[in-house]
Design an enzyme around this catalytic site. Structure first.
Site, short mmCIF file in Angstrom:
data_model
loop_
_atom_site.label_atom_id
_atom_site.label_comp_id
_atom_site.label_asym_id
_atom_site.label_seq_id
_atom_site.Cartn_x
_atom_site.Cartn_y
_atom_site.Cartn_z
N SER A 131 -70.42 13.36 -21.68
CA SER A 131 -71.23 13.44 -20.52
C SER A 131 -73.09 13.48 -20.35
CB SER A 131 -71.57 14.81 -19.44
OG SER A 131 -69.71 14.52 -18.82
N SER A 166 -73.25 17.13 -13.04
CA SER A 166 -72.57 16.20 -13.99
C SER A 166 -71.17 15.63 -13.34
CB SER A 166 -71.93 16.85 -15.49
OG SER A 166 -71.43 15.97 -16.61
N LYS A 192 -74.25 10.16 -19.02
CA LYS A 192 -74.89 9.21 -16.90
C LYS A 192 -76.21 9.50 -17.30
CE LYS A 192 -71.23 13.13 -15.24
NZ LYS A 192 -70.88 13.25 -16.69
#
Length: 492
Positions: free
Chosen positions: A129, A329, A132
């Site tokens: 993640s 997230s 991102k």
């Protein structure tokens, strides 16, 4: 090594928690915002932007005193003793079995760009993640932090037809936000209110979507069919590498039109099979509850060019969306931002175009992109690859003053022990000394553990990235603890 033994929270860490909690209470009561924190000295001026979304404790509340150089300390060539970091200890932490083999890491002085620690930082790895960060940066640069997404209801191609047109806002909710909710999300219920009023207004005037042949009256009977238009995004709605199980609880099919992130209920993880059709069904139900007769089933269409807008609602700003994305997230929001960035650059709203846009934007910022290979916008795809140095240099740019629109990338990062995905981390020895001092984005897949962020050490800002994609299959929690120890050590 003695340094690896559990230790009690440092006085600096305890003092910061007291200061930070007190500051938060004052902010809630006085609505002081980020400027109040800056005036009180709790956030470094260079990390605060005008309109920073949420006032949160910062990694810079109580800088640790300068240290004397020690044999196991590495300093940049141009720095003083105060700029040193415990490189030998950091390398030892990176070598812990919990992180597996082939760990990559970088520590950079945000102000000077000096590399303080480099462990294979140019080799790309699975990011999870922390990918991102790249999609959020591209969205901020292409759309602008104050841009809002529009969800609207337009008149259809035939009489009595209304079209719910998606604008990529995955935060659109069925209900209504309370006055205390942040950010203030767009409401489908509010859109239904405005749509029903507009339909009655048209019917009273003798046109629009009233039932053919109906006689205008004070409260005209209005009958409509509901269609949906999710054509803003193109290409596959699912990344090839996403397991089918992801679509039941981890991420929705990517759609320009969805309600509550495509969930079956606002408070559920379960996902609907078709987010756009589900959103249309929600609108039909809400219109019926407001006295509008809805006939037929919800189907897809493309809103005619120049179609009359009956009602619309606006999303939070892109800056607020980025904060929500990075703090929680949010996979669905990240995938939408990937496509919206591509559309802003005149490309299709697809996986492929989104990836190309991210690479283009990072290159324009002077961020090295060698080895960068994004297979989605959220980091769920295991074959995505990013080098630690790419993320480190991106955060360095975001923490500077040359590109103020990227300030949100820094202020949106969760704070260790306080907010977002770090709220329950850095709370126990030996990493609790980093509580309140570390601000970072987390990344976790089975076998992958990553952490990228900033901290304050000796009165200056340090950027750090640590990535491991060979974590033992059952060792996620142990790897997470090792990452936290590394970040706390960087914070000193």
């Amino acid at each position: 090594m003695a340094a690896d033994k559990p230790r009690q929270p440092s006085s600096t860490g305890r003092r910061f928690r007291t200061i930070a909690i007190s500051a938060a209470v004052v902010l809630v009561v006085a609505l002081g915002g980020a400027a109040g924190l800056d005036a009180a000295g709790y956030l470094p001026v260079d990390l605060i932007g005008n309109g920073s979304p949420t006032p949160t404790p910062s990694p810079s509340a109580s800088p640790t005193p300068p240290r004397s150089p020690a044999p196991d300390v590495l300093s940049p060539a141009s720095s003083s003793a105060a700029a040193a970091i415990p490189a030998r200890r950091l390398r030892a932490l990176l070598g812990r079995a919990a992180l597996g083999r082939g760990v990559g890491a970088a520590v950079i002085d945000a102000a000077t760009g000096d590399v303080l620690l480099d462990q294979d930082d140019a080799s790309a790895r699975t990011p999870a993640s922390i990918a991102k960060l790249t999609t959020a940066a591209a969205a901020l640069m292409t759309l602008g932090p104050q841009h809002r997404l529009t969800t609207r209801v337009a008149a259809g191609a035939t009489a009595g037809e209304v079209v719910l047109v998606g604008g990529g806002d995955t935060t659109l909710m069925v209900g209504r936000p309370t006055a205390r909710d942040y950010p203030q999300r767009a409401s489908l219920s509010a859109l239904a209110d405005a749509t029903a009023a507009a339909l009655r207004g048209l019917a009273s005037a003798g046109g629009g979507a009233s039932t053919p042949g109906a006689t205008p009256s004070a409260s005209p009977r209005v009958t409509v069919t509901v269609r949906v238009d999710d054509s803003l995004f193109t290409g596959p709605s699912v990344a090839p590498e996403w397991p089918k199980t992801y679509l039941s609880s981890v991420v929705s099919r990517v759609s320009a039109l969805s309600v509550d992130g495509g969930r079956v209920r606002p408070d559920a993880n379960g996902r609907v099979p078709d987010p756009a059709i589900a959103a249309g069904q929600d609108l039909a139900r809400l219109l019926a509850a407001r006295g509008i007769t809805v006939k037929g089933s919800v189907r897809r269409t493309t809103s005619p060019a120049g179609a009359r807008t009956l009602a619309q609602v606006l999303s939070p700003t892109v800056a607020e969306l980025v904060e929500a994305d990075l703090s929680a997230s949010d996979n669905d929001l990240a995938e939408s931002l990937l496509r919206l960035g591509a559309i802003a650059r005149g490309r299709p709203g697809s996986f492929t175009a989104g990836r190309a846009t991210v690479t283009e934007v990072l290159g324009e910022l002077g961020v090295p992109t060698r080895g960068l290979d994004l297979r989605d916008g959220s980091g769920l795809a295991r074959s995505s690859a990013i080098a630690p140095v790419t993320l480190a240099r991106l955060l360095q740019v975001a923490s500077g003053t040359e590109h103020p629109v990227l300030r949100t990338l820094v202020t949106s990062l969760p704070v260790a022990g306080f907010t977002g995905t770090l709220a329950d981390r850095f709370t126990q020895p030996p990493s609790d000394s980093g509580g309140g001092l570390v601000r970072a984005k987390t990344g976790t897949l089975t076998g992958v553990s990553t952490l990228a962020g900033l901290t304050e050490q000796s009165g200056r800002t340090l950027v750090f990235v640590v990535m491991s994609d060979q974590v033992p299959a059952t060792g996620t929690l142990a790897a997470r603890a090792a990452l936290d120890r590394f970040a706390a050590a960087v914070a000193g």
